[in-house]
Each structure stands twice: as C-alpha cells, then as structure tokens.
Design an enzyme around this catalytic site. Structure first.
Site, mmCIF file in Angstrom:
data_model
loop_
_atom_site.group_PDB
_atom_site.id
_atom_site.type_symbol
_atom_site.label_atom_id
_atom_site.label_comp_id
_atom_site.label_asym_id
_atom_site.label_seq_id
_atom_site.Cartn_x
_atom_site.Cartn_y
_atom_site.Cartn_z
ATOM 1 N N ASP A 64 22.718 15.340 -17.709
ATOM 2 C CA ASP A 64 21.874 14.273 -17.131
ATOM 3 C C ASP A 64 22.472 13.727 -15.855
ATOM 4 O OD1 ASP A 64 21.303 14.213 -20.237
ATOM 5 O OD2 ASP A 64 19.561 13.479 -19.125
ATOM 6 N N ARG A 108 10.755 13.794 -20.910
ATOM 7 C CA ARG A 108 12.201 13.571 -21.011
ATOM 8 C C ARG A 108 12.918 14.798 -20.493
ATOM 9 N NH1 ARG A 108 12.924 17.414 -23.791
ATOM 10 N NH2 ARG A 108 15.162 17.092 -23.592
ATOM 11 N N GLN A 144 15.464 16.110 -30.580
ATOM 12 C CA GLN A 144 14.964 17.024 -29.535
ATOM 13 C C GLN A 144 15.329 18.473 -29.871
ATOM 14 O OE1 GLN A 144 16.582 14.174 -29.037
ATOM 15 N NE2 GLN A 144 16.070 13.201 -27.098
ATOM 16 N N ASN A 185 25.663 13.912 -20.902
ATOM 17 C CA ASN A 185 24.575 14.652 -21.548
ATOM 18 C C ASN A 185 24.293 14.005 -22.908
ATOM 19 O OD1 ASN A 185 22.686 16.874 -21.467
ATOM 20 N ND2 ASN A 185 23.883 17.805 -23.101
HETATM 21 O O1 MRU Z 1 17.099 11.711 -23.986
HETATM 22 P P1 MRU Z 1 16.650 13.015 -23.386
HETATM 23 O O2 MRU Z 1 15.877 13.859 -24.331
HETATM 24 O O3 MRU Z 1 15.955 12.810 -22.065
HETATM 25 O O4 MRU Z 1 18.008 13.760 -23.076
HETATM 26 C C1 MRU Z 1 17.950 15.019 -22.447
HETATM 27 C C2 MRU Z 1 19.272 15.678 -22.335
HETATM 28 O O5 MRU Z 1 20.293 15.123 -22.668
HETATM 29 C C3 MRU Z 1 19.295 17.037 -21.733
HETATM 30 O O6 MRU Z 1 20.347 17.784 -22.250
HETATM 31 C C4 MRU Z 1 19.495 16.892 -20.218
HETATM 32 O O7 MRU Z 1 18.521 16.050 -19.657
HETATM 33 C C5 MRU Z 1 19.451 18.189 -19.528
HETATM 34 S S1 MRU Z 1 17.832 18.859 -19.633
HETATM 35 C C6 MRU Z 1 17.612 20.201 -18.741
#
Ligand code: MRU
Length: 347
Positions: A232, A43, A191, A241
C-alpha cells in the site's frame, strides 16, 4: 475483468458482495464514492488510485457552477475529502492529485471536465499496462512447480485489471508454469478467502485457503517456496501492506523462504519513513462479529476492547526483492530504489 471504469459515471465491482454476487455499482457523486471506499466496495492500492482519479472527474460534473473560481474551490475541497477517505495506501492521493493538477491547469469548466475524465482514463490504462509489465518481470522469479503463499487480494480486484502480486502469479501461469497458491484468509475482512480464492478459481489456478495463523505450519512443513505480497506504500525503510504481512515476512526469513513485494512505482513514497505513515484503524465490530454484514453472528463479547489496525509495516531488511513495472529491484535498496525512481515519469 475491469474492476473500475467510466461510463458517464463511475462503474465498479462491489467487492463487499463477492464471492456471492458480481454486482456493478454506479457511483454518481463524491460522497457515495467516499462511502464506497470506506466500506471497501473498492479497495487495493492501485484500484484506489484509479478511483481517486475518477472521483475528481466526478466532482467536476456533479453540479453546476457560477464561475471557474467557484468550480475550482469546490473540486479542490471534494478532492481532499476523497484523498483522506483511507490514509495508508499512498496511491489514492496520487490519483486524486494527478487529476486535480489537470483540472487546475484548464482555462474553463468545460475544458477541465474533459481533461479530468481523460486523465483519469489514462491512470486506469497505465495501471493495466504496468501490471502486465510487473507480471512479466516478476514471473522470472517463479519456477515451474512453485508453491506460493500470499495474503489479502492483490489481483484484478485490487487493481484495474491484472493485479500486482497475483498479477505475477497470473503471468507465470500464462508462461506455462505450474503453480500452487496458499491464500491466507486475511481476517477480519477476508479479502483472501472471499476475493483471492474467487479470482484464482476463475483462472484455473490451484489455490488452497488457510487461516492467517496457519502460515507458520505450511512454511515449517516445506509446503511454501516463495511468499509474494502487494503493498500500500513503500517508504525508505519499509513496506506497508495488509495486516499480517509482517508476520509472514518474519516467518519467511526464519524458514529461508524468499519474500517478494510486487507494487507499481506510484506506491513508493521514498521521502518518508515507517514512522511517518498513518496506519488505518478500523471499526471494532469487524472483530466482534464473524463478518460486518452478519450482525446476528457475534463471536466476541459485545463490550470487549478491540485493536484493529488494517495494515502493518515490514522493514525492508525482510524483503528479498521489489517487483515493479521497471523491473525487479534487489538490495541494497537505498542505492537501487532511487535509481529506478528517477525514471518514474516515463511509464
Ligand atoms: O484494505 P485493503 O483491502 O484495501 O488492503 C489491500 C492490500 O493490503 C493490498 O495488499 C495492497 O493494496 C496491494 S493491492 C495490489
């Protein structure tokens, strides 16, 4: 620490097992990769870019073909299932399309297989390199003694090696700055509490875990100097994000705290606007249970209605600066961002 790499198949840290176990998953076909992406074994936008690239390389070798046409048809179909595994982070489809272009330009299956692995490896290497650059540009915004609040995980685990927002924090620490981090737990998949605190403790960086709803009190009490988050997808009017980022941005503005976003240029989708982007909605059980893995630990009525968007969008007016591998970009973004994006292909 490498989050994802190639050794005749994809090897990746299984992030659903952390912080309890550091387990390396071996992925040998695209179906397994799509499942791993959907359950968040891998992820984070830049890590997904590498996974997308490696996934196309996997599609090239996962079976034999009668002709180059059959091969291209199969790989293109697998590529589109990969690109659609999660909709919000643009990097996943960026990685998939980049390797697919190489495959389509080849003149034989053998050549395509070789080029696909080479290109996927290039994506991974570039990610490491650009994160280091981003880190050193971003570190200039951080002062010795700063207390920084962040959300989700934007470190090694969200990228190939170094990190975006956490990469900036790592780089500042490496420069000898004393830093304290507040990590939001990042419900519902945690996370922040599972991954960010684990990474920072391993790095010897002072980290304090808070629930997402405690962000207000720590800002109000003057305990936060800066907020740094990842992204993202960055469109021309906002930043997508992890869910909760918008709340942090509004709180930061209310308290006069700078709000920075660190992301590589591959996260920019400047032709689009916030309304054009699909926000992933995830399974209701992520909220009904204390953790998706703990089906014996329900924390809500079984039949309660649930709304579970995985991301939100923060209008750019809340963002003090965008930290990229090309430098720090300041407002007005409608003028500054296009200038930087013009040089995108040179990194
Ligand atoms: O659902 P996830 O864990 O994939 O979400 C990740 C995020 O929102 C991060 O902040 C984003 O991908 C930037 S990571 C360098």
């Amino acid at each position: 620490m490498r989050t994802i790499y190639w050794e005749n198949c994809i090897k990746m840290i299984d992030q659903t097992k952390l912080p309890d176990e550091l387990e390396i998953l071996e992925i040998r076909n695209v179906d397994d990769l799509v499942s791993a992406i959907k359950r968040l074994s891998i992820r984070g936008a830049p890590a997904l870019e590498a996974a997308g690239g490696y996934g196309v390389a996997l599609a090239c070798i996962e079976r034999e073909f009668d002709s180059f046409e059959d091969f291209l048809k199969y790989v293109s179909e697998r590529a589109s299932s990969l690109a659609n595994a999660r909709p919000t982070a643009v990097n996943l489809s960026v990685g998939v399309e980049r390797v697919l272009r190489k495959v389509k330009a080849a003149s034989s299956i053998e050549e395509a297989r070789k080029l696909a692995v080479q290109e996927a490896e290039k994506i991974a290497e570039e990610d490491v390199f650009r994160n280091r650059l981003m880190g050193s540009f971003g570190a200039k915004l951080i002062e010795d003694g700063d207390s920084i609040l962040t959300i989700c995980n934007t470190g090694s685990l969200a990228t190939v090696e170094w990190g975006t927002a956490l990469g900036v924090i790592r780089s500042a620490k490496l420069e000898g700055k004393n830093i304290r981090v507040f990590a939001c737990e990042t419900r519902p998949l945690n996370q922040g509490s599972r991954l960010t605190t684990w990474e920072l403790i391993n790095d010897g960086i002072d980290v304090t875990l808070i629930t997402d709803s405690m962000a207000g009190i720590v800002m109000q009490k003057g305990m936060v100097d800066k907020v740094i988050v990842g992204a993202d997808r960055i469109v021309s009017d906002g930043v997508f994000n992890k869910i909760g980022t918008y709340t942090l941005a509004v709180l930061a503005k209310e308290h006069g705290i700078p709000f920075f976003v660190a992301a590589p240029l591959t996260t920019f989708d400047w032709e689009k606007k916030m309304d054009d982007v699909v926000i992933e909605e995830r399974d209701a059980d992520e909220l009904r249970y204390c953790h998706v893995k703990c089906k014996n630990c329900r924390i809500a009525p079984e039949n309660v209605k649930v709304y579970n968007p995985a991301f939100d969008s923060t209008p750019l007016s809340y963002v003090s600066a965008l930290i990229t591998e090309k430098g720090v970009i300041f407002p007005p973004y409608d003028e500054s961002v296009p200038k930087v994006l013009k040089s995108k292909e040179f990194i």
